[in-house]
Design an enzyme around this catalytic site. Sequence first.
Site, PDB file in Angstrom:
ATOM      1  N   ARG A  39       0.820  -1.215   0.000  1.00 26.47           N
ATOM      2  CA  ARG A  39       0.000   0.000   0.000  1.00 26.47           C
ATOM      3  C   ARG A  39       0.852   1.262   0.000  1.00 26.47           C
ATOM      4  O   ARG A  39       0.486   2.258  -0.634  1.00 26.47           O
ATOM      5  CB  ARG A  39      -0.935  -0.007   1.215  1.00 26.47           C
ATOM      6  CG  ARG A  39      -2.066  -0.992   0.997  1.00 26.47           C
ATOM      7  CD  ARG A  39      -2.933  -1.176   2.209  1.00 26.47           C
ATOM      8  NE  ARG A  39      -4.152  -1.870   1.825  1.00 26.47           N
ATOM      9  CZ  ARG A  39      -5.001  -2.414   2.683  1.00 26.47           C
ATOM     10  NH1 ARG A  39      -4.747  -2.343   3.988  1.00 26.47           N
ATOM     11  NH2 ARG A  39      -6.081  -3.008   2.251  1.00 26.47           N
ATOM     12  N   LYS A 200     -17.419 -19.937   0.108  1.00 32.10           N
ATOM     13  CA  LYS A 200     -18.866 -20.038   0.299  1.00 32.10           C
ATOM     14  C   LYS A 200     -19.680 -19.161  -0.635  1.00 32.10           C
ATOM     15  O   LYS A 200     -19.297 -18.042  -0.948  1.00 32.10           O
ATOM     16  CB  LYS A 200     -19.201 -19.616   1.725  1.00 32.10           C
ATOM     17  CG  LYS A 200     -18.749 -20.605   2.761  1.00 32.10           C
ATOM     18  CD  LYS A 200     -19.190 -20.113   4.110  1.00 32.10           C
ATOM     19  CE  LYS A 200     -18.974 -21.164   5.190  1.00 32.10           C
ATOM     20  NZ  LYS A 200     -19.446 -20.640   6.472  1.00 32.10           N
ATOM     21  N   GLY A 358      -8.321 -10.846  -1.394  1.00 30.04           N
ATOM     22  CA  GLY A 358      -7.140 -11.183  -0.591  1.00 30.04           C
ATOM     23  C   GLY A 358      -6.523 -12.513  -0.994  1.00 30.04           C
ATOM     24  O   GLY A 358      -5.336 -12.596  -1.340  1.00 30.04           O
ATOM     25  N   GLY A 381     -12.140  -5.342   0.339  1.00 27.93           N
ATOM     26  CA  GLY A 381     -13.565  -5.009   0.492  1.00 27.93           C
ATOM     27  C   GLY A 381     -14.096  -4.102  -0.600  1.00 27.93           C
ATOM     28  O   GLY A 381     -15.193  -4.317  -1.124  1.00 27.93           O
TER      29      GLY A 381
HETATM   30  P1  ADP Z   1     -10.850 -13.924  -1.760  1.00 20.28           P
HETATM   31  O1  ADP Z   1     -10.129 -13.617  -0.453  1.00 20.28           O
HETATM   32  O2  ADP Z   1      -9.906 -13.826  -2.931  1.00 20.28           O
HETATM   33  O3  ADP Z   1     -12.091 -13.099  -1.947  1.00 20.28           O
HETATM   34  P2  ADP Z   1     -12.236 -16.188  -0.612  1.00 20.28           P
HETATM   35  O4  ADP Z   1     -11.833 -15.743   0.755  1.00 20.28           O
HETATM   36  O5  ADP Z   1     -13.647 -16.069  -1.004  1.00 20.28           O
HETATM   37  O6  ADP Z   1     -11.296 -15.459  -1.708  1.00 20.28           O
HETATM   38  O7  ADP Z   1     -11.890 -17.731  -0.815  1.00 20.28           O
HETATM   39  C1  ADP Z   1     -10.660 -18.312  -0.512  1.00 20.28           C
HETATM   40  C2  ADP Z   1     -10.806 -19.566   0.290  1.00 20.28           C
HETATM   41  O8  ADP Z   1     -11.651 -20.512  -0.338  1.00 20.28           O
HETATM   42  C3  ADP Z   1      -9.473 -20.242   0.452  1.00 20.28           C
HETATM   43  O9  ADP Z   1      -9.153 -20.273   1.829  1.00 20.28           O
HETATM   44  C4  ADP Z   1      -9.682 -21.650  -0.102  1.00 20.28           C
HETATM   45  O10 ADP Z   1      -9.023 -22.655   0.634  1.00 20.28           O
HETATM   46  C5  ADP Z   1     -11.177 -21.807  -0.001  1.00 20.28           C
HETATM   47  N1  ADP Z   1     -11.658 -22.847  -0.916  1.00 20.28           N
HETATM   48  C6  ADP Z   1     -11.578 -22.861  -2.253  1.00 20.28           C
HETATM   49  N2  ADP Z   1     -12.085 -24.000  -2.757  1.00 20.28           N
HETATM   50  C7  ADP Z   1     -12.501 -24.741  -1.719  1.00 20.28           C
HETATM   51  C8  ADP Z   1     -13.130 -26.036  -1.590  1.00 20.28           C
HETATM   52  N3  ADP Z   1     -13.409 -26.773  -2.656  1.00 20.28           N
HETATM   53  N4  ADP Z   1     -13.404 -26.474  -0.346  1.00 20.28           N
HETATM   54  C9  ADP Z   1     -13.108 -25.717   0.729  1.00 20.28           C
HETATM   55  N5  ADP Z   1     -12.525 -24.501   0.678  1.00 20.28           N
HETATM   56  C10 ADP Z   1     -12.228 -24.017  -0.536  1.00 20.28           C
END
Ligand code: ADP
Length: 401
Positions: A39, A200, A358, A381
Amino acid sequence: MPKPFKTLDDMGDIAGKAVLVREDLNVPMAEGSVTDDTRLRAAVPTLLELAERGAKVLILAHFGRPKGLKSPELSLSLVTRGLSQLLGRQVQFIPDCQGEAAAAGIAVMRAGDIAILENTRFHAGEEKNDPALSKAMAALGDLYVNDAFSAAHRAHSSTEGIAHLLPAFAGRSMEKELDALEAALGNPDRPVAAVVGGAKVSTKLAVLEHLVEKVDHLIIGGGMANTFLAARGVDVGKSLCEHDLVETANGIFERAEAAGCTIHLPYDVAVAKDFAANPPSYRICNVNEVAADEMILDVGPAAVEALADVLKTCCTLVWNGPLGAFEIPPFDRATVALAKIAAALTAEGSLVSVAGGGDTVAALNHAGAADDFTFVSTAGGAFLEWMEGKQLPGVAALMGK
Ligand code: ADP
Ligand code: MG
């Protein structure tokens, strides 16, 4: 095409003027040192340009969550040295962001000097967007620059209120981010693909609902794909799956169909019986062959190949969320493979690729693909809210000025 906001190019002669610049200096620290200076580096171009043009540069920023109370461990004086080193010049520190002490400190600055004003969140008015605080901050300067896209999803005094009280401009980092986002979803070259992954559905529902209206191909991976597979009648075994959101997933299928958006779900997957690195139970199978005691942890290689073919037909890609549990080998494979393909298509000039989030940034760095993407947003965010199609208050306040 003229930009809908003003930039540093529109500021005219700023020699001797006091310019308040909102930056994101909210960096992680350990034992008094900055542990990730991403940053701070993003702030450098705007700060140097303003200083070289002879302005008195006054940085406004928040640091942590002091909740309106002064706390020495959240003083921006802790960041002054790190920023000085990156800028290659002395950065002063002024112990308030408003009031007489601040005015006195600014009065003795010379043209071309740069100063950090103390944590805006030491004042309770900051997060309330209190007009009195906005006014007190605006009184310290002649012009306002917002260079902190990552703080623009919050309507606070230093990000929104103040922009209405002074001539307001986008800094270079803000400008770069807004240009990239406009190219990706505002007015993109078609066809457009979106990759949405992550754990999720519930955390990305608004993103999915917005994207089905905007893109031609929606590629769903990660844990959230399991909920969509379940909605299609697939038995996902022990996988992470939000069974209560199956109806919601069906609603997204319907909206996609109505909007002419093709949803891509994996048809082969990597599964295992336990969530561990290189587990003996690891195997690749068709989505219809997942056993009751297995978890889907990544998209399979055949699906990745099909997705690569989709990307080859597209002009634009937006990506948020890894395709699998990429932190644990070998469940990083699909994310790494597709990221490399997107990077290669971008390097070749056939794809504009924008990614953010992230874990997404971490995954693209892990794949060695981040540098070849057109733009990788570290905004977190704010990037997600933009993916949801929301107007960010700090950006809206710069528009049409
Ligand atoms: P970002 O931070 O880029 O927005 P998220 O926080 O939504 O991404 O998602 C990242 C997380 O999703 C990681 O910790 C990863 O391990 C988890 N993940 C991805 N695929 C699966 C899966 N099939 N089962 C469980 N966790 C998963
Ligand atoms: Mg995350």
